[in-house]
Design a protein around this motif. Structure first.
Motif, PDB file in Angstrom:
ATOM      1  N   LYS A  52      95.997 -14.019  31.951  1.00 15.96           N
ATOM      2  CA  LYS A  52      95.673 -12.491  31.876  1.00 15.96           C
ATOM      3  C   LYS A  52      94.761 -12.282  33.176  1.00 15.96           C
ATOM      4  O   LYS A  52      95.177 -10.984  33.817  1.00 15.96           O
ATOM      5  N   GLU A  53      94.134 -13.014  33.879  1.00 16.77           N
ATOM      6  CA  GLU A  53      93.381 -12.750  35.191  1.00 16.77           C
ATOM      7  C   GLU A  53      94.562 -12.749  36.329  1.00 16.77           C
ATOM      8  O   GLU A  53      94.355 -11.660  37.058  1.00 16.77           O
ATOM      9  N   ALA A  54      95.530 -13.568  36.155  1.00 20.69           N
ATOM     10  CA  ALA A  54      96.469 -13.417  37.244  1.00 20.69           C
ATOM     11  C   ALA A  54      97.312 -11.884  37.059  1.00 20.69           C
ATOM     12  O   ALA A  54      97.730 -11.419  38.080  1.00 20.69           O
ATOM     13  N   LEU A  55      97.571 -11.690  35.823  1.00 19.06           N
ATOM     14  CA  LEU A  55      98.257 -10.311  35.685  1.00 19.06           C
ATOM     15  C   LEU A  55      97.265  -9.081  36.133  1.00 19.06           C
ATOM     16  O   LEU A  55      97.922  -8.132  36.617  1.00 19.06           O
ATOM     17  N   ILE A  56      95.714  -9.088  35.862  1.00 18.12           N
ATOM     18  CA  ILE A  56      95.138  -8.117  36.399  1.00 18.12           C
ATOM     19  C   ILE A  56      95.218  -8.068  37.897  1.00 18.12           C
ATOM     20  O   ILE A  56      95.311  -7.099  38.700  1.00 18.12           O
TER      21      ILE A  56
END
Length: 148
Positions: free
Chosen positions: A45-49
């Motif tokens: 999720k952090e990589a997507l953000i």
């Protein structure tokens, strides 16, 4: 917004290059594998953000560069094209705008100084050009007819 992991100075105002470095670090961490699914999901999720921030920042930088270049290099004909674009494609009225406002507003609304030519402009009409397979098949058919 500050992020849970990564460089302590990384926030929504960071440059796209800083986000790219953070994204690369996150992907490297993920690629080494996690045994804990919750940690893995949070990292994804952090990589997507981070990816979203990178693309948004890059797009913003590209538009700003295009505006600066247009202001420096556009001639009157290109300015007229930008004004026509605003009249035809947007709700903006370029009549009261100065040169920089016309170019800036037009570029922010999608006007391109050097747009990709359309199929009609390239002379293709509504049909795309023949593929190599189609050309080869046609030549083979003609060759067989010629020698039979």
């Amino acid at each position: 917004m500050n992020f849970k992991y990564g460089p302590p100075n990384l926030n929504t105002e960071s440059t796209w290059k800083e986000f790219s470095v953070a994204l690369a670090r996150k992907v490297m961490t993920i690629s080494h594998g996690f045994k804990n699914d919750q940690v893995k999901d949070e990292s994804l999720k952090e990589a997507l953000i981070l990816t979203t921030h990178v693309w948004n920042k890059q797009q913003k930088d590209i538009i700003e560069e295009r505006i600066e270049l247009a202001i420096k290099e556009c001639n009157e004909d290109e300015e007229d094209k930008a004004a026509d674009y605003l009249e035809e494609k947007t709700d903006h009225n370029p009549t009261g705008m100065n040169r920089e406002e016309v170019l800036t507003t037009a570029i922010q609304n999608g006007w391109e100084r050097y747009p990709e030519p359309t199929d009609e402009e390239l002379g293709y009409g509504s049909e795309p050009p023949l593929t190599l397979d189609e050309i080869h098949s046609k030549a083979l058919k003609e060759h067989i007819e010629l020698h039979s």
